[in-house]
Design a protein around this motif. Sequence first.
Motif, short mmCIF file in Angstrom:
data_model
loop_
_atom_site.label_atom_id
_atom_site.label_comp_id
_atom_site.label_asym_id
_atom_site.label_seq_id
_atom_site.Cartn_x
_atom_site.Cartn_y
_atom_site.Cartn_z
N THR A 132 11.17 27.21 -25.53
CA THR A 132 12.27 27.47 -26.46
C THR A 132 13.46 26.58 -26.13
N ARG A 133 13.84 26.51 -24.85
CA ARG A 133 14.98 25.68 -24.46
C ARG A 133 14.72 24.21 -24.78
N GLN A 134 13.52 23.74 -24.47
CA GLN A 134 13.20 22.35 -24.75
C GLN A 134 13.21 22.07 -26.25
N ARG A 135 12.71 23.01 -27.02
CA ARG A 135 12.69 22.84 -28.48
C ARG A 135 14.11 22.80 -29.05
N MET A 136 14.97 23.69 -28.55
CA MET A 136 16.34 23.71 -29.04
C MET A 136 17.08 22.43 -28.65
N ALA A 137 16.84 21.95 -27.42
CA ALA A 137 17.48 20.70 -26.98
C ALA A 137 17.00 19.53 -27.82
N ALA A 138 15.69 19.49 -28.08
CA ALA A 138 15.14 18.39 -28.88
C ALA A 138 15.66 18.43 -30.31
N ARG A 139 15.91 19.62 -30.82
CA ARG A 139 16.43 19.74 -32.18
C ARG A 139 17.84 19.17 -32.28
N VAL A 140 18.63 19.37 -31.23
CA VAL A 140 20.01 18.89 -31.25
C VAL A 140 20.08 17.40 -30.95
N ALA A 141 19.25 16.93 -30.03
CA ALA A 141 19.32 15.53 -29.60
C ALA A 141 17.92 14.94 -29.55
N PRO A 142 17.28 14.75 -30.70
CA PRO A 142 15.90 14.26 -30.70
C PRO A 142 15.78 12.89 -30.05
N GLY A 143 14.80 12.77 -29.18
CA GLY A 143 14.53 11.49 -28.52
C GLY A 143 15.39 11.21 -27.30
N GLU A 144 16.42 12.00 -27.07
CA GLU A 144 17.31 11.75 -25.93
C GLU A 144 17.89 13.06 -25.40
N SER A 145 17.03 14.05 -25.24
CA SER A 145 17.49 15.39 -24.88
C SER A 145 17.59 15.62 -23.38
N ASP A 146 17.14 14.66 -22.54
CA ASP A 146 17.17 14.89 -21.09
C ASP A 146 18.55 15.24 -20.55
N PRO A 147 19.63 14.53 -20.93
CA PRO A 147 20.94 14.92 -20.40
C PRO A 147 21.35 16.33 -20.81
N LEU A 148 20.96 16.73 -22.03
CA LEU A 148 21.28 18.08 -22.47
C LEU A 148 20.49 19.10 -21.66
N GLU A 149 19.21 18.84 -21.41
CA GLU A 149 18.42 19.78 -20.62
C GLU A 149 18.97 19.89 -19.20
#
Length: 710
Positions: free
Chosen positions: A519-536
């Motif tokens: 769920t967390r990974q999906r939400m992060a990817a939704r906000v920053a697709p392709g570059e979600s690592d810093p958000l995670e």
Amino acid sequence: MMWAMGAMLAGAMAGMSADATQPDLMPLPRAVVTEPGALAVRGAFAVRWAGCGNMSFLDSAIRRLQTDVTRETGLILDGQSAVPVTVRCRDARAGVDLGEGYTLRVTATGIAIEAEGPMGVLRAFATLRQLVGLSPQAIALPLVTITDGPRFAWRGVMLDPARHFIEVATLKRQIDAMERVKLNVLHLHLSDDEGFRVESRRYPRLTADDAGAFYSQAEIRDLVAYAAERGVRIVPEFDVPGHSRAIVAAYPEVGVTGKKLFLGRPDVALNPASPATYRFLARLFGEMAALFPDRHFHVGGDEVAKDVWEDSPDVRALMARERLADRKAVEGYFMRRVSRIVAAAGKQMIGWEEVAAAGVAPDAIVQAWQTSNAIAAAAAKGHRTIVSAGYYLNLLMPAGYHYAIDPFATSAAGLTPAHAVGLRELNPLLAAIVTDALVDFPRDALSREQEARILGGEAPLWGEIADDALIDQQLWPRAAAMAERFWSPASVTDVPDMYRRLAIVADQLSVTGLADRATRQRMAARVAPGESDPLETLLAITGPVRNMAHDHRIKAMLAGKRIVQPLNDLADAAPVDSLAAHRFAAQAQAYVGGDHSQRAALRAQLMLWRANDARFAAIAKGRPMLEAALPTSAQIAALAEAGLAALDAIETGKQRDPAEARALLDTLAAQEAASWRPFDSFLRQQPPADLIVKIGPGIRILVEAAAAAR
């Protein structure tokens, strides 16, 4: 990110604690005796049963065990090298709260389980899942003898499909996880103002096309059977006479609508004076009782609006006829009649703590929810009692907070008297809202007779800001800590050790089916697709504000507005408990205690957090949701810099002036305190993006050690 996940999984599979003398289990058993060596597992479990009764039930249990072992290890087992398992039951009865004790022995030649009954077999299998580990050769089980059984018979969680509907598949995932940590009650809050969630063939307007999603009767039967197979009872709740706006909207003839407005809407409740109300409930509850075979049936009984019946001629006539002095007496009259309806349906009534104050008979089970005082009051009146005070998971408090509250405590959860006085002095509205029912006054300990009336504990996750997508991560892994509080001996209270083991169990639960991390990974990817690592990276060490501070609808209603709150903010994606931050604090404590092997890991982690600010700022540009967390990211970087400087000072033996770092930490502590207590969350400024940075304790350990360096 993959190497980090691999490291976590390796830790999860280790199977033994840091000192290699005790298995890392949750809940902790009553007694554990270990021996040197391990049992190599190269094939499937081959079980011989004796005295356990229902073989279909048990064959299904061993298949689930085998599947989970494969999921945990990723290994394909040799079909020719079976592991002998002998299982003996002292009693073949399979009630969900019968015979849960067991003894589990792992020897060099096989596994032996002696269980009180079939449920004890399920609980032994839950322990066996957690014992599974990896060695270079194969799966290895530590040689161990475990004697175990529950402290409390009632060990539950409550979910709220009434406010946000929860899909059947989501409920089944929770049931699977409950089996693995020995929770045995799933309480479903199935009706409220927002909807009635079970198909009724007697009263079809309850689930008419415009009434929202609901469970068909076939789905309920399937869900109940699924849970029973896993040793989990499902207890339904249909809330009356308050929280009944959905019922009254469908069948106005059984309701009363008050004339006074509260936050822009009139209050609604069932009509306690109308014979039609009781005919309706007898038919409805009879139909619902047939769907849920458990002997318990929850009828709510909480939070009836103060003035809803005030202007009703019917209710005034009832009060005169029955000599009912006030609203509470009317509630008591209503709940006593409801208790007879429930008994006629062959069920045992449960109600929230208000039913005890309303004067129902002592045979009604009371669920205490507002303060620990309610536990003492209900037990003193002779009620068997379920403890939920202090265990409300929807308040987004950390696991350690709930874990520290014992179900027998009579003064542990609720507003302190001093805090209540301070709130009442702020304004007249708070003076009216902060009643003594919310205040935890000093009380004597329970007597032994009263302790015997405590059935156990239940952790509710109300659904105001927990939709279907968020259930896994808001419930887990905190529910595993609650499972330990309700199962293990009262002496099991070590919070740091709980968090160490919780990280392992959390990995196991995710590997075997939970969707919390997905769920967390999906939400992060939704906000920053392709570059979600810093958000995670940011989300892993932050958490949401507490005590409903993130429920923006409340502040809007207090301002006379109504809003729909999307549950896709960063505070929704962040874990309630940052296990990464707890691990960092434990490493920092070990380091300052002399374990210099932690130095490299601490430095690498701090450098990652410091560098993440620039990476996060780059992806945040032009994304308002991320821009709101820019101060949070900068705060993390500043704290990481302070930690690195402290490490340098410790390594060189030079004292460092802690003033600047302490100021950063004090700001962080103030942000956390802003939502730590009820009502403060609405009165105090919350941190940016509703996010609390969680690495403060670990940084403070390093800073204070640097200040004391020689």
